[in-house]
Scaffold this motif. Sequence first.
Motif, PDB file in Angstrom:
ATOM      1  N   ARG A   1      30.744  36.254  45.580  1.00 23.15           N
ATOM      2  CA  ARG A   1      30.487  34.960  44.943  1.00 23.15           C
ATOM      3  C   ARG A   1      31.736  34.116  45.068  1.00 23.15           C
ATOM      4  NH1 ARG A   1      31.764  38.737  41.589  1.00 23.15           N
ATOM      5  NH2 ARG A   1      33.264  38.406  39.935  1.00 23.15           N
ATOM      6  N   GLU A   2      31.609  32.848  44.812  1.00 20.68           N
ATOM      7  CA  GLU A   2      32.767  31.958  44.870  1.00 20.68           C
ATOM      8  C   GLU A   2      33.770  32.364  43.791  1.00 20.68           C
ATOM      9  OE1 GLU A   2      31.439  27.917  44.664  1.00 20.68           O
ATOM     10  OE2 GLU A   2      30.140  28.151  46.406  1.00 20.68           O
ATOM     11  N   GLY A   3      35.048  32.339  44.161  1.00 18.58           N
ATOM     12  CA  GLY A   3      36.115  32.654  43.215  1.00 18.58           C
ATOM     13  C   GLY A   3      36.695  34.047  43.334  1.00 18.58           C
ATOM     14  N   ILE A   4      36.070  34.931  44.123  1.00 19.66           N
ATOM     15  CA  ILE A   4      36.631  36.275  44.242  1.00 19.66           C
ATOM     16  C   ILE A   4      37.679  36.313  45.347  1.00 19.66           C
ATOM     17  CG2 ILE A   4      34.556  37.401  43.360  1.00 19.66           C
ATOM     18  CD1 ILE A   4      33.949  38.304  46.211  1.00 19.66           C
ATOM     19  N   THR A   5      38.614  37.236  45.210  1.00 18.23           N
ATOM     20  CA  THR A   5      39.699  37.391  46.175  1.00 18.23           C
ATOM     21  C   THR A   5      39.256  38.359  47.269  1.00 18.23           C
ATOM     22  OG1 THR A   5      41.311  37.014  44.438  1.00 18.23           O
ATOM     23  CG2 THR A   5      42.115  38.059  46.445  1.00 18.23           C
TER      24      THR A   5
ATOM     25  N   VAL B   1      40.705  33.316  48.788  1.00 23.97           N
ATOM     26  CA  VAL B   1      39.719  33.203  47.722  1.00 23.97           C
ATOM     27  C   VAL B   1      38.501  32.489  48.300  1.00 23.97           C
ATOM     28  CG1 VAL B   1      39.233  32.220  45.447  1.00 23.97           C
ATOM     29  CG2 VAL B   1      41.510  33.110  45.950  1.00 23.97           C
TER      30      VAL B   1
ATOM     31  N   ARG C   1      35.748  29.983  48.359  1.00 24.26           N
ATOM     32  CA  ARG C   1      35.509  28.696  47.705  1.00 24.26           C
ATOM     33  C   ARG C   1      34.144  28.120  48.052  1.00 24.26           C
ATOM     34  NH1 ARG C   1      38.639  29.163  43.639  1.00 24.26           N
ATOM     35  NH2 ARG C   1      40.847  29.214  44.117  1.00 24.26           N
ATOM     36  N   TYR C   2      33.502  28.632  49.107  1.00 27.15           N
ATOM     37  CA  TYR C   2      32.204  28.106  49.526  1.00 27.15           C
ATOM     38  C   TYR C   2      31.415  29.220  50.205  1.00 27.15           C
ATOM     39  CZ  TYR C   2      28.748  25.502  52.230  1.00 27.15           C
ATOM     40  OH  TYR C   2      27.579  25.047  52.784  1.00 27.15           O
TER      41      TYR C   2
ATOM     42  N   GLU D   1      39.952  29.755  50.855  1.00 29.38           N
ATOM     43  CA  GLU D   1      41.243  29.134  50.559  1.00 29.38           C
ATOM     44  C   GLU D   1      42.292  30.228  50.711  1.00 29.38           C
ATOM     45  OE1 GLU D   1      43.752  26.836  47.067  1.00 29.38           O
ATOM     46  OE2 GLU D   1      41.727  27.513  46.637  1.00 29.38           O
TER      47      GLU D   1
ATOM     48  N   LYS E   1      45.930  32.044  50.687  1.00 25.33           N
ATOM     49  CA  LYS E   1      47.088  31.994  49.780  1.00 25.33           C
ATOM     50  C   LYS E   1      48.307  31.392  50.466  1.00 25.33           C
ATOM     51  CE  LYS E   1      45.364  33.832  46.095  1.00 25.33           C
ATOM     52  NZ  LYS E   1      45.211  33.074  44.875  1.00 25.33           N
TER      53      LYS E   1
ATOM     54  N   PHE F   1      34.663  22.314  50.339  1.00 19.99           N
ATOM     55  CA  PHE F   1      35.439  22.714  49.155  1.00 19.99           C
ATOM     56  C   PHE F   1      36.767  21.990  49.226  1.00 19.99           C
ATOM     57  CE2 PHE F   1      36.366  25.717  52.505  1.00 19.99           C
ATOM     58  CZ  PHE F   1      37.716  25.969  52.403  1.00 19.99           C
TER      59      PHE F   1
ATOM     60  N   CYS G   1      41.048  22.270  48.844  1.00 19.80           N
ATOM     61  CA  CYS G   1      42.264  23.098  48.745  1.00 19.80           C
ATOM     62  C   CYS G   1      43.412  22.328  49.388  1.00 19.80           C
ATOM     63  CB  CYS G   1      42.062  24.459  49.407  1.00 19.80           C
ATOM     64  SG  CYS G   1      41.847  24.415  51.189  1.00 19.80           S
TER      65      CYS G   1
END
Length: 153
Positions: free
Chosen positions: A74-78, A87, A89-90, A105, A107, A123, A125
């Motif tokens: 899902r969006e937001g996981i590393t 991460v 983002r889409y 995105e 790091k 997204f 960034c």
Amino acid sequence: MNLVSSAHEGSHEQSPVVDTPISVRTSSFTRTGSLRREKKPPSSPTMPRASSAKSRTESTSSLSSPANSLPSIREGITVYYNGEVAVIRYIGAFELSEGTWLGLEMKRPCGKNDGSVQGKRYFTCKPNHGIMVRPNKVTYRGINCSKLLPAET
């Protein structure tokens, strides 16, 4: 202070010897010098053992079913992409190609964009931190993300 004569017979020099108390704590060290581990107290008497064993059995059985064994992304996981941390983002369609794509995105500034490709924003960034990739190029907890895509309804 005690005065002790030198070990050589012809010498009349005297060297001072001071009695110094030596305190050695042997209770927390083994003979090899490593720390001993203290035993932990038994479990709390407020929790009955029968119910704790039951809950452990229930949780283990739910993990063994194949439907619950793989997480979904899902969006937001590393995740990892090309050995780099990123991460998600889409997740979705990409205008330039068919199929599902991931917008990552990164790091570090090793990406190709800022979340927009050819004028379309997917997204947001920092510049050179965004990249669009196929899910099979990304891993999450050592699992290829193409296997972890959410079920389409």
